[in-house]
Write a protein that holds these residues in place. Sequence first.
Motif, short mmCIF file in Angstrom:
data_model
loop_
_atom_site.label_atom_id
_atom_site.label_comp_id
_atom_site.label_asym_id
_atom_site.label_seq_id
_atom_site.Cartn_x
_atom_site.Cartn_y
_atom_site.Cartn_z
N ASP A 1 0.65 -1.20 -0.14
CA ASP A 1 -0.01 -0.16 -0.10
C ASP A 1 0.96 1.07 0.16
N SER A 2 1.89 1.37 0.48
CA SER A 2 2.99 2.54 0.63
C SER A 2 3.49 3.02 -0.22
N SER A 3 3.80 1.55 -1.71
CA SER A 3 3.83 2.06 -3.14
C SER A 3 2.88 2.43 -3.82
N ILE A 4 1.40 1.76 -3.81
CA ILE A 4 0.85 1.85 -4.62
C ILE A 4 -0.18 3.55 -4.20
N PHE A 5 -0.50 3.49 -3.01
CA PHE A 5 -1.48 5.26 -2.88
C PHE A 5 -0.55 6.38 -3.42
N PRO A 6 0.43 6.17 -3.35
CA PRO A 6 1.32 7.87 -4.05
C PRO A 6 0.86 7.78 -4.95
N VAL B 1 -9.66 6.16 -2.57
CA VAL B 1 -8.98 6.02 -1.36
C VAL B 1 -8.47 6.03 -0.41
N ASP B 2 -9.04 6.46 0.86
CA ASP B 2 -9.68 6.76 1.84
C ASP B 2 -10.42 5.37 2.45
N GLN B 3 -11.07 4.96 1.93
CA GLN B 3 -11.83 3.76 2.04
C GLN B 3 -11.12 2.96 2.20
N ILE B 4 -10.52 2.65 0.64
CA ILE B 4 -9.96 1.63 1.38
C ILE B 4 -8.62 1.72 1.67
N ARG B 5 -8.10 3.12 2.19
CA ARG B 5 -6.80 3.43 3.17
C ARG B 5 -7.10 2.80 4.43
N SER B 6 -8.68 2.58 5.10
CA SER B 6 -8.57 2.95 6.52
C SER B 6 -8.46 0.88 6.66
N ARG B 7 -9.61 -0.10 5.56
CA ARG B 7 -10.03 -0.83 5.56
C ARG B 7 -8.60 -2.27 5.65
N VAL B 8 -7.63 -1.10 5.09
CA VAL B 8 -5.75 -1.42 4.46
C VAL B 8 -5.49 -2.15 6.44
N GLU B 9 -5.80 -0.78 6.69
CA GLU B 9 -5.45 -0.81 8.37
C GLU B 9 -5.76 -1.77 9.44
N ARG B 10 -7.17 -1.66 9.01
CA ARG B 10 -7.52 -2.89 9.63
C ARG B 10 -7.36 -3.76 9.15
N TYR C 1 9.94 1.83 -15.28
CA TYR C 1 9.04 1.70 -13.83
C TYR C 1 8.26 2.82 -13.75
N GLU C 2 8.72 3.78 -12.78
CA GLU C 2 8.58 4.65 -12.56
C GLU C 2 8.54 5.60 -13.45
N LYS C 3 8.81 5.67 -14.21
CA LYS C 3 8.01 6.65 -15.45
C LYS C 3 6.35 6.29 -15.79
N ILE C 4 6.56 4.20 -15.89
CA ILE C 4 5.44 4.18 -16.69
C ILE C 4 3.73 4.11 -15.47
N GLU C 5 4.97 3.64 -14.33
CA GLU C 5 3.96 3.08 -13.51
C GLU C 5 3.56 4.66 -12.45
N ARG C 6 2.17 5.37 -12.93
CA ARG C 6 2.16 5.85 -12.71
C ARG C 6 0.48 6.70 -12.74
N ASP C 7 -0.62 7.45 -11.97
CA ASP C 7 -1.23 7.79 -12.43
C ASP C 7 -2.68 6.81 -12.32
N PHE C 8 -2.51 5.80 -11.52
CA PHE C 8 -4.03 4.76 -11.35
C PHE C 8 -4.46 4.98 -10.98
N ILE C 9 -5.69 4.39 -10.91
CA ILE C 9 -6.89 4.41 -10.78
C ILE C 9 -7.03 3.15 -9.50
N LEU C 10 -6.78 3.50 -8.49
CA LEU C 10 -7.13 2.37 -7.54
C LEU C 10 -8.35 1.26 -7.43
N LEU C 11 -8.05 -0.32 -7.61
CA LEU C 11 -9.15 -0.91 -7.57
C LEU C 11 -9.51 -1.42 -6.44
N GLY C 12 -8.30 -1.71 -5.91
CA GLY C 12 -9.19 -2.81 -4.55
C GLY C 12 -7.69 -2.71 -3.76
N ALA C 13 -8.66 -3.49 -2.52
CA ALA C 13 -7.46 -3.86 -1.68
C ALA C 13 -6.99 -6.26 -1.47
N THR C 14 -6.29 -6.66 -1.15
CA THR C 14 -6.83 -8.36 -1.04
C THR C 14 -6.21 -8.51 0.63
#
Lengths: 591, 350
Positions: free
Chosen positions: A36-41, A48-57, A103-116
């Motif tokens: 999560d620390s590498s995807i969220f940024p 984002v917020d909903q999934i972040r709290s779920r991940v922390e729980r 990799y840094e250049k390509i992997e950006r501006d994502f749309i968050l799908l969810g968390a496992t």
Amino acid sequence: RFELLEVLSFDSVRRRMSVIVKSSTGDIFLFCKGADSSIFPRVKEGKVDQIRSRVERNAVEGLRTLCVAYKKLTAEEYSNAQKLLQNAKLALQDREKKLAEVYEKIERDFILLGATAVEDRLQEKAADTIEALQKAGIKVWVLTGDKMETAAATCYACKLFRRNTQILELTTKKIEEQSLHDVLFDLSKTVLRHNGSLTRDTFSGLSTDMQDYGLIIDGAALSLIMKPRQDGSSGNYRELFLEICRNCSAVLCCRMAPLQKAQIVKLIKLSKEHPITLAIGDGANDVSMILEAHVGIGIIGKEGRQAARNSDYAIPKFKHLKKMLLVHGHFYYVRISELVQYFFYKNVCFIFPQFLYQFFCGFSQQTLYDTAYLTLYNISFTSLPILLYGLMEQHVSADTLKREPSLYRDVAKNALLRWRAFIYWTFLGVFDAVVFFFGAYFLFENTVVTSNGQMFGNWTFGTLVFTVLVFTVTLKLALDTHYWTWINHFMIWGSLVFYIIFSLLWGGIIWPFLNYQRMYYVFMQMLSSGPAWLGIILLITVSLLPDVLKKVLCRQLWPTATERIQTKHQCLSVEQSTIFMLSQTSSSLSF
Amino acid sequence: MKNKSSFLPQEGEAHPSRCPDNSAFKQQKLPAWKPQLTIATVLSSFFLTGSFCLSVGVSLILSANSIREIQIDYSDKCSDCSKLRENSSNWNKECHCSVNFTLKEDILGDVFMYYGLQNFYQNHRRYVISRSDAQLLGRNVNIQKSYCAPFTTYRNGTPMAPCGAIANSMFNDTIDLFYNLNSSVIQVPLLKTGNSWWTDKNLKFHNPKSHNLSSAFAGTARPPYWQKAVYLLDEEDERNNGYVNDDLIIWMRVSAFATFRNLYRRVRRIRQFADGLPAGNYTFHISYNFPVTKFKGRKQVILSTVVWSGGNNPFLGIAYVFSGTAATLTGFVITAIHLKLRKKKTHFRK
């Protein structure tokens, strides 16, 4: 239905991986999963917020979490990306760096799908093993790449942190609030206030009034501590950090990159007491720490054989570590330390009478013993008993060792091979040698020792000293053996019988290949003299008595935990052993 | 390090199991006796050892009390002889010397006569190795290959028999004992054979085979320090002549220290000496040949009886008594400590 176009493979630094796929409809997607620390940024939309709290729980419950995100690529973007990737992959220099940049250049501006979330269950009996190791006085550290909440939950589950353990944090969050310097000082004040300047390791379970400390540190904080600073204060940070760690019963390092795991092991190895470190892990990210530690153990597991291939020892399950250290490790240490000490002792006993004889033979290097005895002493007469001891000795039974992990403290810090123990053995060897030589000297000098008035020569004198020597060192080993199998009996008594038979044969025949016959019938003549027998018995007894006396007195007045257990089993009494060990432990374990 | 079949049972069928056998030896579960240092075993062993040592020591001391020994140093009393012997050109001159002593009581039993030497290092390495056991076995060997050098051959090539420094320096004083009975002087009969080890005399030393002894040693010469050839050592007894001479055999068994004694003669128990040596005045007549003044050595003659525990040496008895008392005292100390600790434990428990 999906065609795989590119794979941007996982690496533990950026903690994510991506694939570029083309759907059946011709759309090109980039899917990414990672910590999560590498995807969220890199996410620009999604819940984002909903999934972040779920991940922390999830993390607090001890589940391992991953986040998944995606991005749609146009054909132009894709061809750009492909070109960049191609260039980077075929680069001849700095391929890693170029790939990372791409990799840094390509992997950006994502749309968050969810968390496992995955429940990574503890191996069976992991908690039991860790508790046993802590009772044995071994410091257990956990080095993991997981989030702090996940790792802390796991530590509570495996009883590394107990309910009354006060948790101290040295995390990035805290360092953002105060400076690193202040945080370290506060922590050290906290731990040292309770325990004073003397560090102690408590007998866990019995000392409820002693405050237990646990430290949590994360990778970023560690890199701050380890970073060399321009002023000379970097050493202080490390020293302060190690001081805090020494006073904590358990340390958890989370968000560790593999190289940081090795870094911490190295830091401990080079610290003041130079402890022996053991690293145990099961994944490829544990390999660097396994290689760095003194002893590296790999668990052959579902994550492949990388760890096992790079380790010194490979075990199938974590619980096997308990028997490995507490039973086998303890046995091997006792065996090998006795072997080393005994070898020096028996050779001191062997050579010192020769040295003393030089004062009486005009310093002409005349040997006391015949050459056959000189050659065969270490090969035939005294080698097999100690070999068997080194293979088979069990000073306490294996079940007792498993049941009482605290017995491991008796052999901590190389206790049996310290200077004090070595000097005792050497002194014993010198004492025995002096008893042999001067006992025989006063018995023989200018007197008749036979009942028919005939005199003995120098070879008879030497053979008497040698006989006393062989019997004494073998009986000393017999007195030290606690576990007498039939093989021990055979080897020990067999060595003595072999010595006698060899001497009889060597002196009984005029061997044609020898150019001297000086040993002819010497042994038999010696045995036909009553005073020689009495002298042999007396010298053996006097040589062995001090060691027996020392053992008895030390057992009565200052018994070690092992000896207490041995006597407890004998008496069958149920006594509470409230043993307080005020020793510092020095072995640390990390996984 | 790949213990495959230990955790994947289904693979066990495919690969042979690499687990060690479940035998008692390989699993370190052999049946064993595990002795423990209990207080009972410790105390009983200390007291047993103590009592054993004490009893043996006391019996040794008691038996040693009956030993009689007379030691007479004659290097001072025969000073003119020793001065004569300092000059080696006097080697063929005889010199005699007399030493008197008195026995106040009879010496009963077998009496042994020894000669003693002081400061004579028979245990020097180069001395000890300087002999040829093969030559002394009676074999025809090339003594140049032995360690006898420089006592191997003369300049004209004649080999020495026996070769080596040990044989060369053989003790050659002759000591006779005379008893003054009333006004007459009787020579005490002495036995000159039966003093060396039986195995030495009969198995380790042989004369070279020939029809008579002088032809056996033909072509050899006596060692430089000897006055007569080896086959003239004892012309009365054929079985004590040549290499098998008792005095030579005894001298060839080198001693361990610089102060030593060698058995010389035994008193023959006949006539007046059937029970030993009666009390009275005695005289030693010594034919002084062995020079000792150059290396500040001394010579003695010793008369002694022996018992089952050897000769006049109080060391063994005293050592046994000492260890016995030490062991018994230690036993008491351990008992005291044990009782004190037990009292403390029960007090603590209450």
